[in-house]
Motif scaffolding. Structure first.
Motif, short mmCIF file in Angstrom:
data_model
loop_
_atom_site.label_atom_id
_atom_site.label_comp_id
_atom_site.label_asym_id
_atom_site.label_seq_id
_atom_site.Cartn_x
_atom_site.Cartn_y
_atom_site.Cartn_z
N ARG A 89 0.83 -1.21 0.00
CA ARG A 89 0.00 0.00 0.00
C ARG A 89 0.86 1.25 0.00
O ARG A 89 0.61 2.21 -0.71
CB ARG A 89 -0.85 0.08 1.28
CG ARG A 89 -1.97 -0.91 1.40
CD ARG A 89 -2.99 -0.43 2.42
NE ARG A 89 -2.55 -0.35 3.80
CZ ARG A 89 -2.48 -1.37 4.64
NH1 ARG A 89 -2.80 -2.58 4.24
NH2 ARG A 89 -2.09 -1.20 5.89
N ASP A 94 1.31 8.26 -5.74
CA ASP A 94 0.30 9.24 -5.35
C ASP A 94 -0.42 9.76 -6.58
O ASP A 94 0.23 10.27 -7.48
CB ASP A 94 0.99 10.44 -4.68
CG ASP A 94 0.83 10.39 -3.18
OD1 ASP A 94 -0.14 9.75 -2.73
OD2 ASP A 94 1.66 10.98 -2.48
N GLU A 96 -3.33 12.52 -7.39
CA GLU A 96 -4.22 13.51 -6.83
C GLU A 96 -4.84 14.30 -7.96
O GLU A 96 -4.39 15.40 -8.29
CB GLU A 96 -3.45 14.43 -5.87
CG GLU A 96 -2.78 13.69 -4.74
CD GLU A 96 -3.30 14.09 -3.38
OE1 GLU A 96 -3.32 15.30 -3.10
OE2 GLU A 96 -3.71 13.21 -2.62
N ARG A 128 -10.08 12.40 -2.69
CA ARG A 128 -10.54 12.07 -1.33
C ARG A 128 -9.63 12.73 -0.32
O ARG A 128 -8.47 13.06 -0.60
CB ARG A 128 -10.58 10.57 -1.11
CG ARG A 128 -9.26 9.92 -0.73
CD ARG A 128 -8.33 9.80 -1.90
NE ARG A 128 -7.01 9.37 -1.46
CZ ARG A 128 -5.96 9.21 -2.23
NH1 ARG A 128 -6.04 9.45 -3.52
NH2 ARG A 128 -4.80 8.85 -1.73
N GLN A 129 -10.18 12.94 0.88
CA GLN A 129 -9.39 13.52 1.97
C GLN A 129 -9.91 12.96 3.28
O GLN A 129 -11.11 12.97 3.53
CB GLN A 129 -9.52 15.04 1.95
CG GLN A 129 -8.62 15.69 2.97
CD GLN A 129 -8.65 17.21 2.87
OE1 GLN A 129 -9.49 17.79 2.18
NE2 GLN A 129 -7.76 17.84 3.58
N GLU A 215 -4.74 4.79 4.46
CA GLU A 215 -4.05 3.93 3.49
C GLU A 215 -5.03 3.04 2.74
O GLU A 215 -4.91 2.84 1.54
CB GLU A 215 -3.03 3.04 4.20
CG GLU A 215 -1.95 3.82 4.92
CD GLU A 215 -1.09 2.93 5.80
OE1 GLU A 215 -1.16 1.68 5.66
OE2 GLU A 215 -0.35 3.46 6.63
N SER A 218 -6.70 5.16 0.13
CA SER A 218 -5.82 5.40 -1.04
C SER A 218 -5.77 4.16 -1.92
O SER A 218 -5.83 4.25 -3.15
CB SER A 218 -4.40 5.72 -0.60
OG SER A 218 -4.39 6.84 0.21
N GLU A 219 -5.59 3.01 -1.27
CA GLU A 219 -5.51 1.75 -2.04
C GLU A 219 -6.80 1.53 -2.82
O GLU A 219 -6.78 1.22 -4.02
CB GLU A 219 -5.26 0.57 -1.10
CG GLU A 219 -5.20 -0.75 -1.83
CD GLU A 219 -5.08 -1.97 -0.91
OE1 GLU A 219 -4.63 -1.83 0.24
OE2 GLU A 219 -5.45 -3.07 -1.37
N CYS A 221 -9.03 3.72 -3.82
CA CYS A 221 -9.20 4.69 -4.91
C CYS A 221 -8.30 4.34 -6.09
O CYS A 221 -8.72 4.43 -7.24
CB CYS A 221 -8.91 6.10 -4.41
SG CYS A 221 -10.18 6.71 -3.29
N LEU A 222 -7.05 3.93 -5.81
CA LEU A 222 -6.15 3.57 -6.92
C LEU A 222 -6.60 2.31 -7.64
O LEU A 222 -6.47 2.20 -8.85
CB LEU A 222 -4.73 3.38 -6.41
CG LEU A 222 -3.84 4.61 -6.52
CD1 LEU A 222 -2.50 4.32 -5.89
CD2 LEU A 222 -3.63 5.02 -7.97
#
Ligand SMILES: [Zn+2]
Length: 248
Positions: A89, A94, A96, A128-129, A215, A218-219, A221-222
């Protein structure tokens, strides 16, 4: 892996000479005489697993095999599997993106954390945030727009108070669903994403460790926006700066 790390021809990571030879799973440079391994100078330098086990473990992670299944398949401890899944992860690139056109935005709450997320309709672009408290206020919502939503976009949200008058803070056209009037069409895609996120975390990791939630997000979303990165271990490794440049 050698092809990903060194390209077509091996070279010495110390002096870049191509005069290298292999002896007993190690390499040595004829020019500077220093030894090196396949993974010297990469983020996998300290790995203690065999490459075969490592490859199986990475395959499991790319294919969203749950932690408990991976333990059985790879004959590893839960601690080791969770450690490596986390490494995978943390080495994701990154992304954005700035969203434009029609954008759906919503928020979700996880124990002591809040998540703002937006999706550009008809695309794989997500922003996302994570906010480290259990509510989101209007200035945090507005700040999210400043960062991720292009001016002149059409912003679609529910009737939540944090979005009221948001178009006075940032130049967007604001449209809203009123859920108590059974209006959901404007936010259905983003609400579906939140549902998929919760299912992903529960299935793959079995429970959400709050400190790792950013994390996992993020994972998730990717995986959604760049599925090709997860189609095989080599595609993942090729995107994670595994390439060997220089030890110094
Ligand atoms: Zn050398």
């Amino acid at each position: 892996m050698r092809r990903i790390i060194f390209g077509k021809n091996m070279f010495c990571p110390w002096c870049h000479s191509r005069q290298v030879y292999c002896s007993e799973n190690r390499y040595r440079c004829r020019h500077c005489r220093k030894p090196f391994s396949l993974l010297s100078g990469t983020w996998l330098n300290d790995i203690k697993l065999s490459l075969r086990t490592f490859w199986s473990l990475l395959w499991c992670w790319t294919q969203k095999i749950p932690v408990l299944q991976t333990i059985k398949l790879c004959h590893l401890s839960e601690k080791t599997v969770r450690f490596w899944f986390r490494e995978f992860r943390l080495h994701l690139p990154d992304l954005e993106p700035i969203l434009s056109g029609q954008v759906q935005m919503d928020e979700a709450y996880f124990k002591n954390l809040s998540l703002l997320m937006a999706k550009q309709i008809g695309s794989k672009k997500i922003a996302r945030q994570v906010i480290f408290k259990n509510s989101v206020n209007k200035s945090e919502a507005a700040n999210f727009l400043f960062q991720y939503i292009q001016p002149k976009s059409i912003l679609q949200t529910d009737g939540g108070g944090i979005y009221r008058g948001i178009n006075n803070w940032w130049p967007v056209t604001h449209k809203k669903d009123i859920h108590r009037k059974f209006e959901f069409g404007l936010t259905s895609e983003i609400e579906g994403m939140f549902g998929n996120l919760r299912t992903f975390i529960r299935r793959m990791y079995h429970h959400a460790t709050p400190e790792y939630l950013p994390e996992y997000v993020s994972e998730f979303c990717l995986r959604f926006s760049s599925p090709e990165m997860f189609s095989s271990p080599s595609n993942y490794l090729a995107k994670t700066n595994l390439a060997c440049s220089n030890l110094y």
